[in-house]
Design a protein around this motif. Structure first.
Motif, PDB file in Angstrom:
ATOM      1  N   SER A 196       0.821  -1.214   0.000  1.00 26.51           N
ATOM      2  CA  SER A 196       0.000   0.000   0.000  1.00 26.51           C
ATOM      3  C   SER A 196       0.852   1.260   0.000  1.00 26.51           C
ATOM      4  N   ALA A 197       2.047   1.216   0.607  1.00 25.15           N
ATOM      5  CA  ALA A 197       2.932   2.384   0.650  1.00 25.15           C
ATOM      6  C   ALA A 197       3.262   2.879  -0.751  1.00 25.15           C
ATOM      7  N   LEU A 198       3.493   1.956  -1.684  1.00 31.07           N
ATOM      8  CA  LEU A 198       3.879   2.346  -3.035  1.00 31.07           C
ATOM      9  C   LEU A 198       2.724   3.018  -3.771  1.00 31.07           C
ATOM     10  N   VAL A 199       1.512   2.486  -3.590  1.00 32.85           N
ATOM     11  CA  VAL A 199       0.348   3.091  -4.234  1.00 32.85           C
ATOM     12  C   VAL A 199       0.102   4.489  -3.684  1.00 32.85           C
ATOM     13  N   LEU A 200       0.232   4.646  -2.377  1.00 33.06           N
ATOM     14  CA  LEU A 200       0.036   5.962  -1.756  1.00 33.06           C
ATOM     15  C   LEU A 200       1.056   6.966  -2.278  1.00 33.06           C
ATOM     16  N   LYS A 201       2.284   6.527  -2.451  1.00 31.68           N
ATOM     17  CA  LYS A 201       3.334   7.423  -2.948  1.00 31.68           C
ATOM     18  C   LYS A 201       3.112   7.786  -4.423  1.00 31.68           C
ATOM     19  N   LEU A 202       2.641   6.837  -5.216  1.00 28.84           N
ATOM     20  CA  LEU A 202       2.359   7.136  -6.618  1.00 28.84           C
ATOM     21  C   LEU A 202       1.247   8.169  -6.732  1.00 28.84           C
ATOM     22  N   ASN A 203       0.246   8.047  -5.886  1.00 23.68           N
ATOM     23  CA  ASN A 203      -0.825   9.041  -5.889  1.00 23.68           C
ATOM     24  C   ASN A 203      -0.336  10.408  -5.411  1.00 23.68           C
ATOM     25  N   GLN A 204       0.648  10.405  -4.507  1.00 22.36           N
ATOM     26  CA  GLN A 204       1.250  11.662  -4.051  1.00 22.36           C
ATOM     27  C   GLN A 204       1.953  12.355  -5.214  1.00 22.36           C
ATOM     28  N   ILE A 205       2.635  11.573  -6.045  1.00 19.91           N
ATOM     29  CA  ILE A 205       3.296  12.137  -7.227  1.00 19.91           C
ATOM     30  C   ILE A 205       2.269  12.734  -8.178  1.00 19.91           C
ATOM     31  N   LEU A 206       1.198  12.009  -8.426  1.00 20.28           N
ATOM     32  CA  LEU A 206       0.178  12.475  -9.368  1.00 20.28           C
ATOM     33  C   LEU A 206      -0.448  13.794  -8.924  1.00 20.28           C
ATOM     34  N   GLU A 207      -0.488  14.027  -7.618  1.00 19.35           N
ATOM     35  CA  GLU A 207      -1.006  15.297  -7.113  1.00 19.35           C
ATOM     36  C   GLU A 207      -0.102  16.465  -7.492  1.00 19.35           C
ATOM     37  N   CYS A 208       1.183  16.177  -7.783  1.00 17.41           N
ATOM     38  CA  CYS A 208       2.141  17.222  -8.172  1.00 17.41           C
ATOM     39  C   CYS A 208       2.144  17.477  -9.673  1.00 17.41           C
ATOM     40  N   LEU A 209       1.489  16.614 -10.446  1.00 17.78           N
ATOM     41  CA  LEU A 209       1.538  16.701 -11.899  1.00 17.78           C
ATOM     42  C   LEU A 209       0.188  17.146 -12.460  1.00 17.78           C
ATOM     43  N   PRO A 210       0.176  17.721 -13.658  1.00 17.66           N
ATOM     44  CA  PRO A 210      -1.093  18.104 -14.290  1.00 17.66           C
ATOM     45  C   PRO A 210      -2.046  16.920 -14.397  1.00 17.66           C
ATOM     46  N   HIS A 211      -3.340  17.184 -14.468  1.00 13.46           N
ATOM     47  CA  HIS A 211      -4.360  16.138 -14.417  1.00 13.46           C
ATOM     48  C   HIS A 211      -4.331  15.196 -15.612  1.00 13.46           C
ATOM     49  N   ASN A 212      -3.672  15.601 -16.717  1.00 10.17           N
ATOM     50  CA  ASN A 212      -3.628  14.711 -17.876  1.00 10.17           C
ATOM     51  C   ASN A 212      -2.447  13.740 -17.818  1.00 10.17           C
ATOM     52  N   PHE A 213      -1.672  13.787 -16.733  1.00 10.34           N
ATOM     53  CA  PHE A 213      -0.583  12.829 -16.531  1.00 10.34           C
ATOM     54  C   PHE A 213      -1.109  11.602 -15.792  1.00 10.34           C
ATOM     55  N   SER A 214      -0.550  10.448 -16.120  1.00  9.63           N
ATOM     56  CA  SER A 214      -0.920   9.210 -15.443  1.00  9.63           C
ATOM     57  C   SER A 214       0.278   8.265 -15.426  1.00  9.63           C
ATOM     58  N   PHE A 215       0.166   7.203 -14.649  1.00 10.19           N
ATOM     59  CA  PHE A 215       1.185   6.156 -14.609  1.00 10.19           C
ATOM     60  C   PHE A 215       0.707   4.941 -15.390  1.00 10.19           C
ATOM     61  N   ILE A 216       1.647   4.302 -16.074  1.00  7.10           N
ATOM     62  CA  ILE A 216       1.416   2.982 -16.665  1.00  7.10           C
ATOM     63  C   ILE A 216       2.327   2.009 -15.909  1.00  7.10           C
ATOM     64  N   ILE A 217       1.734   1.010 -15.270  1.00  2.00           N
ATOM     65  CA  ILE A 217       2.490   0.042 -14.468  1.00  2.00           C
ATOM     66  C   ILE A 217       2.718  -1.215 -15.297  1.00  2.00           C
ATOM     67  N   PHE A 218       3.986  -1.569 -15.504  1.00  2.00           N
ATOM     68  CA  PHE A 218       4.318  -2.778 -16.251  1.00  2.00           C
ATOM     69  C   PHE A 218       4.327  -4.008 -15.345  1.00  2.00           C
ATOM     70  N   ASP A 219       4.891  -3.828 -14.137  1.00  2.00           N
ATOM     71  CA  ASP A 219       5.060  -4.967 -13.237  1.00  2.00           C
ATOM     72  C   ASP A 219       5.286  -4.450 -11.824  1.00  2.00           C
ATOM     73  N   ALA A 220       4.910  -5.277 -10.850  1.00  2.00           N
ATOM     74  CA  ALA A 220       5.144  -4.909  -9.446  1.00  2.00           C
ATOM     75  C   ALA A 220       5.577  -6.180  -8.704  1.00  2.00           C
ATOM     76  N   PHE A 221       4.723  -6.724  -7.817  1.00  2.00           N
ATOM     77  CA  PHE A 221       5.089  -7.956  -7.107  1.00  2.00           C
ATOM     78  C   PHE A 221       5.272  -9.108  -8.084  1.00  2.00           C
ATOM     79  N   ARG A 222       6.319  -9.928  -7.814  1.00  2.00           N
ATOM     80  CA  ARG A 222       6.575 -11.139  -8.594  1.00  2.00           C
ATOM     81  C   ARG A 222       6.744 -12.327  -7.658  1.00  2.00           C
TER      82      ARG A 222
END
Length: 242
Positions: free
Chosen positions: A62-88
């Motif tokens: 959950s820490a990583l998702v919360l931090k990614l959302n924190q980043i998105l708050e700093c960027l314009p609304h048309n920016f987003s993340f594309i996640i290729f992979d996480a837990f393996r």
């Protein structure tokens, strides 16, 4: 903030986490599925490749998702993340190593097994090699592979995800433009700008980058702990999910 991210060269120097930072990571360690929304898109790349051991859903902590959302708050609304992979899973880690090894074997037929094995290890952790990482970063749930997109279109980062090439090194395009590189001067400048944006935005909230892969960032895993000379890091997330 975004202008500062674009203009700051990539430097692998990070602020040491405080005890408060570590306590926050511990408090937000639960496994969390990476759900699709308009600012985070999960590609689940290794499920598409049909690698062994891949779960139906993509998970992280959950820490990583919360931090990614924190980043998105700093960027314009048309920016987003594309996640290729996480837990393996460990099974997926083994199969990915095999996949990259075979890829390199086809690309470099003159190299010996030992040379290909060493080259493969530069881009993917072998689970049996615990001298490097006690817990493979992705298996800990503390690593994520991702990029940024604008209006749903991925920014040009110069290479594809999982491309085994010198061009994949995060700071490669910090060099002066190289004639004959296969890129135009304008593309080189755009890639440098885009990589700076991703790197500095992730660094801003506490992530650490793996220098050979512009897409790979960690928070609270073995790699992150080694960078900060810390003895705490997330254990394997596998037992909590399976």
């Amino acid at each position: 903030m975004i202008k500062q991210f674009y203009e700051t060269p990539i430097e692998f120097v990070y602020k040491t986490p405080s005890q408060e930072d570590i306590n926050w990571l511990k408090a937000n360690a639960k496994p969390m599925p990476i759900d699709q929304n308009f600012r985070i898109k999960s590609l689940h790349s290794y499920k598409e490749l049909k690698l062994k051991g891949v779960l139906n859903k993509m998970y992280t902590r959950s820490a990583l998702v919360l931090k990614l959302n924190q980043i998105l708050e700093c960027l314009p609304h048309n920016f987003s993340f594309i996640i290729f992979d996480a837990f393996r899973t460990i099974e997926t880690q083994f199969d990915l190593f095999r996949y990259i090894y075979e890829q390199q074997k086809d690309l470099h037929p003159a190299l010996s097994h030992e040379e290909i094995f060493v080259r493969t290890k530069e881009f993917v952790v072998h689970p049996d090699e615990t001298s490097r990482y006690k817990i493979p970063p992705h298996n800990s749930g503390g690593a994520v592979d991702l990029t940024l997109a604008v209006d749903g279109k991925a920014l040009n980062m110069g290479t594809d995800f999982d491309c085994v090439s010198d061009y994949s090194h995060t700071n490669w395009f910090e060099q002066n433009f190289s004639e004959g590189s296969g890129y135009t001067k304008e593309e080189w400048s755009d890639i440098r700008k885009n990589r700076r944006l991703l790197f500095n935005a992730m660094k801003h909230v506490g992530f650490v980058n793996y220098t050979a892969e512009w897409w790979h960032f960690t928070l609270g895993d073995c790699s992150w702990a080694i960078t900060h000379d810390l003895d705490w890091y997330y254990p394997s997330l596998e037992s909590e999910l399976l």
